[in-house]
Design a protein around this motif. Structure first.
Motif, PDB file in Angstrom:
ATOM      1  N   UNK A   1       0.833  -1.206   0.000  1.00 13.14           N
ATOM      2  CA  UNK A   1       0.000   0.000   0.000  1.00 13.14           C
ATOM      3  C   UNK A   1       0.861   1.247   0.000  1.00 13.14           C
ATOM      4  N   UNK A   2       0.472   2.219  -0.811  1.00 12.68           N
ATOM      5  CA  UNK A   2       1.206   3.482  -0.887  1.00 12.68           C
ATOM      6  C   UNK A   2       1.093   4.224   0.439  1.00 12.68           C
ATOM      7  N   UNK A   3       2.238   4.683   0.947  1.00 15.16           N
ATOM      8  CA  UNK A   3       2.234   5.436   2.188  1.00 15.16           C
ATOM      9  C   UNK A   3       2.261   4.590   3.436  1.00 15.16           C
ATOM     10  N   UNK A   4       2.415   3.256   3.279  1.00 12.95           N
ATOM     11  CA  UNK A   4       2.409   2.397   4.461  1.00 12.95           C
ATOM     12  C   UNK A   4       3.673   2.584   5.299  1.00 12.95           C
ATOM     13  N   UNK A   5       4.780   2.895   4.649  1.00 17.18           N
ATOM     14  CA  UNK A   5       6.008   3.105   5.408  1.00 17.18           C
ATOM     15  C   UNK A   5       7.142   2.240   4.882  1.00 17.18           C
ATOM     16  N   UNK A   6       8.331   2.480   5.426  1.00 13.34           N
ATOM     17  CA  UNK A   6       9.529   1.779   4.948  1.00 13.34           C
ATOM     18  C   UNK A   6       9.540   0.315   5.372  1.00 13.34           C
ATOM     19  N   UNK A   7       9.001   0.040   6.547  1.00 18.69           N
ATOM     20  CA  UNK A   7       8.947  -1.339   7.037  1.00 18.69           C
ATOM     21  C   UNK A   7       7.634  -1.935   6.549  1.00 18.69           C
ATOM     22  N   UNK A   8       7.710  -2.794   5.545  1.00 16.85           N
ATOM     23  CA  UNK A   8       6.491  -3.256   4.867  1.00 16.85           C
ATOM     24  C   UNK A   8       5.961  -4.585   5.397  1.00 16.85           C
ATOM     25  N   UNK A   9       6.740  -5.276   6.231  1.00 16.64           N
ATOM     26  CA  UNK A   9       6.326  -6.604   6.686  1.00 16.64           C
ATOM     27  C   UNK A   9       5.148  -6.524   7.651  1.00 16.64           C
ATOM     28  N   UNK A  10       4.123  -7.316   7.360  1.00 17.60           N
ATOM     29  CA  UNK A  10       2.947  -7.399   8.220  1.00 17.60           C
ATOM     30  C   UNK A  10       3.005  -8.632   9.116  1.00 17.60           C
ATOM     31  N   UNK A  11       3.466  -9.750   8.570  1.00 18.33           N
ATOM     32  CA  UNK A  11       3.495 -11.006   9.315  1.00 18.33           C
ATOM     33  C   UNK A  11       4.649 -11.855   8.814  1.00 18.33           C
ATOM     34  N   UNK A  12       5.115 -12.740   9.659  1.00 20.39           N
ATOM     35  CA  UNK A  12       6.181 -13.646   9.256  1.00 20.39           C
ATOM     36  C   UNK A  12       6.113 -14.934  10.040  1.00 20.39           C
ATOM     37  N   UNK A  13       6.634 -15.980   9.425  1.00 19.75           N
ATOM     38  CA  UNK A  13       6.626 -17.258  10.125  1.00 19.75           C
ATOM     39  C   UNK A  13       7.417 -18.298   9.383  1.00 19.75           C
ATOM     40  N   UNK A  14       7.303 -19.527   9.854  1.00 16.35           N
ATOM     41  CA  UNK A  14       8.019 -20.613   9.202  1.00 16.35           C
ATOM     42  C   UNK A  14       8.045 -21.860  10.057  1.00 16.35           C
ATOM     43  N   UNK A  15       8.779 -22.832   9.558  1.00 16.36           N
ATOM     44  CA  UNK A  15       8.848 -24.148  10.208  1.00 16.36           C
ATOM     45  C   UNK A  15      10.048 -24.192  11.147  1.00 16.36           C
ATOM     46  N   UNK A  16       9.858 -24.876  12.292  1.00  9.88           N
ATOM     47  CA  UNK A  16      10.923 -24.974  13.301  1.00  9.88           C
ATOM     48  C   UNK A  16      10.929 -26.401  13.868  1.00  9.88           C
ATOM     49  N   UNK A  17      11.549 -27.317  13.140  1.00  9.17           N
ATOM     50  CA  UNK A  17      11.451 -28.729  13.507  1.00  9.17           C
ATOM     51  C   UNK A  17      12.336 -29.146  14.676  1.00  9.17           C
ATOM     52  N   UNK A  18      13.198 -28.287  15.172  1.00 11.77           N
ATOM     53  CA  UNK A  18      14.074 -28.699  16.275  1.00 11.77           C
ATOM     54  C   UNK A  18      13.783 -28.029  17.600  1.00 11.77           C
ATOM     55  N   UNK A  19      12.796 -27.131  17.639  1.00 13.28           N
ATOM     56  CA  UNK A  19      12.604 -26.316  18.835  1.00 13.28           C
ATOM     57  C   UNK A  19      12.057 -27.115  20.020  1.00 13.28           C
TER      58      UNK A  19
END
Length: 426
Positions: free
Chosen positions: A273-291
């Motif tokens: 989105x225009x004007x959202x800001x420099x940091x564009x990440x909304x969500x993140x994740x992934x697999x963690x099979x050893x935790x």
């Protein structure tokens, strides 16, 4: 005057309704996907995050709020949710439950000491899900689809899903050696953090914000070139599931997650989105099979994601999306005279017990001022009770939308209002 601490905020009426709306959407979608809520303590033993998040991460090294309690124990305000959920999974032996995988979600405040800026607070609210007990690539796609569905159902359109694989242990080890060999000649040109990362966890050099424009970043070896046959097949299946679910994505070989426990699938959702800001990440994740094993449990695969509620609300604002919040009051009771005032207390209590929203004046305002108060509260109906109405055992009801005013018997007021509210006051 005492001000709130830097990096925190007060959420006031008028704003909290937006939070309630998006949190209700989280719960609704988690119910549809069969994820159940888990609530963990706001503070944990510091060792949990050192082992679970990783000693080499910026979170552990620079951003945690850590303190000694009166028993001389080292405790930390949780900086993220996954480590706590996995600790609870192990401690409460959820791996022994009949229903597997365990599909869990959480909503709550997290704490990181970092420079406050737009969309980044020292206390922030995180929503996340964790699926523990399945190594099926189909559940990777399910987790990603749940994250995407949240944003779509709230109306966001300018979304970009970026995915990558971090491979299995062998893939990562081969890639790690290639990264060290690639960056070692440029070590002195990198920031001090990356010089340390190169020795401890070279994958995180790719995640550096300071050195992202360094020429060596653009020519860094890709994990995709070092995948084992099994890791490549796993990633291919994840993409196939996303394709069949009609979820668009972009593969970015340089996408890494900032936490040490990730392997195989990694993803981020960004706002274009225009004007959202420099940091564009909304969500993140992934697999963690050893935790799970790292925290003392049996070998158990896991995958999850987390999002910031603050950044979600920023994205909605950037796209000019108004949430469908009904902040109107069902009814407001105006009393005229002492006897009517006493009867009003009984009436208000009666209406509330029937599930009808209602309020009244508590400041001794005049009749017109009470009407203005009802209007400010967007009351759908105003109930007027005076000495004459009491004598006739009736009450006047004004529909504030249509302007129509009727006289109703007091014993019938609950059934009448319930029916009118159900019809929307038309």
């Amino acid at each position: 005057m005492i001000h709130l601490p830097r990096g925190t905020q007060d959420l006031l009426p008028g704003t909290t309704e937006k939070w309630q709306h998006v949190e209700a959407k989280f719960i609704e979608l988690c119910r549809n996907f069969n994820y159940q809520e888990i609530r963990t303590p706001i503070f944990e033993h510091t060792e949990l995050f050192q082992r679970g998040v990783g000693d080499t991460t910026d979170i552990v090294q620079k951003e945690m709020y850590t303190f000694q309690d009166r028993g001389d124990r080292t405790l930390t305000l949780r900086p993220e949710g996954t480590a706590s959920v996995v600790r609870s999974f192990v401690q409460n032996k959820l791996f022994g439950q009949a229903n597997q995988p365990q599909k869990l979600f959480y909503i709550g405040p997290m704490f990181r000491y970092e420079r406050p800026q737009q969309g980044r607070w020292r206390q922030f609210v995180q929503f996340g899900i964790e699926a523990l007990g399945s190594a099926d690539p189909a559940i990777d796609a399910e987790v990603i689809s749940l994250a995407m569905e949240i944003y779509k159902q709230l109306g966001l359109r300018s979304l970009k899903l970026v995915i990558n694989t971090l491979g299995d242990q062998t893939s990562r080890e081969n890639h790690r050696n290639a990264l060290v060999e690639h960056f070692e000649p440029h070590k002195e040109e990198l920031c001090s953090d990356c010089q340390v990362r190169l020795a401890q966890n070279p994958l995180r050099v790719l995640d550096c914000k300071k050195d992202r424009e360094h020429p060596a970043m653009k020519t860094a070896p890709s994990i995709l070139s070092y995948l084992t046959e099994e890791a490549d097949a796993y990633f291919t299946k994840v993409k196939a599931f996303l394709d069949i679910m009609d979820i668009s994505y972009h593969v970015d070989p340089n996408l890494v997650r900032g936490l040490d426990y990730y392997n195989h699938t990694a993803f981020e959702i960004m706002s274009d989105a225009e004007g959202f800001g420099a940091i564009t990440t909304l969500a993140g994740g992934g697999r963690y099979n050893g935790l799970v094993e790292e925290l003392g449990g049996p070998e158990t695969p896991g995958i999850g994601f987390a999002l910031s509620v603050e950044r979600l609300l920023m994205a909605l604002e950037a796209e000019n999306i108004e949430l469908p919040i009904d902040d109107a009051l069902d009814s407001y009771v105006i009393a005229m005279g002492e006897k009517a005032e006493l009867k009003t207390a009984e009436l208000v209590n009666q209406l509330r017990q029937a599930g009808i929203q209602v309020d009244k004046d508590y400041q001794g305002k005049k009749f017109k001022a009470q009407f203005k108060a009802a209007d400010r509260l967007k009351a759908k109906f105003v109930l007027i009770l005076g000495e004459n109405e009491l004598a006739e055992n009736k009450i006047e009801i004004k529909n504030m939308q249509t302007g129509e005013q009727v006289s109703i018997s007091l014993p019938d007021i609950v059934s009448y209002l319930t029916e009118q509210i159900k019809k929307g006051g038309q």
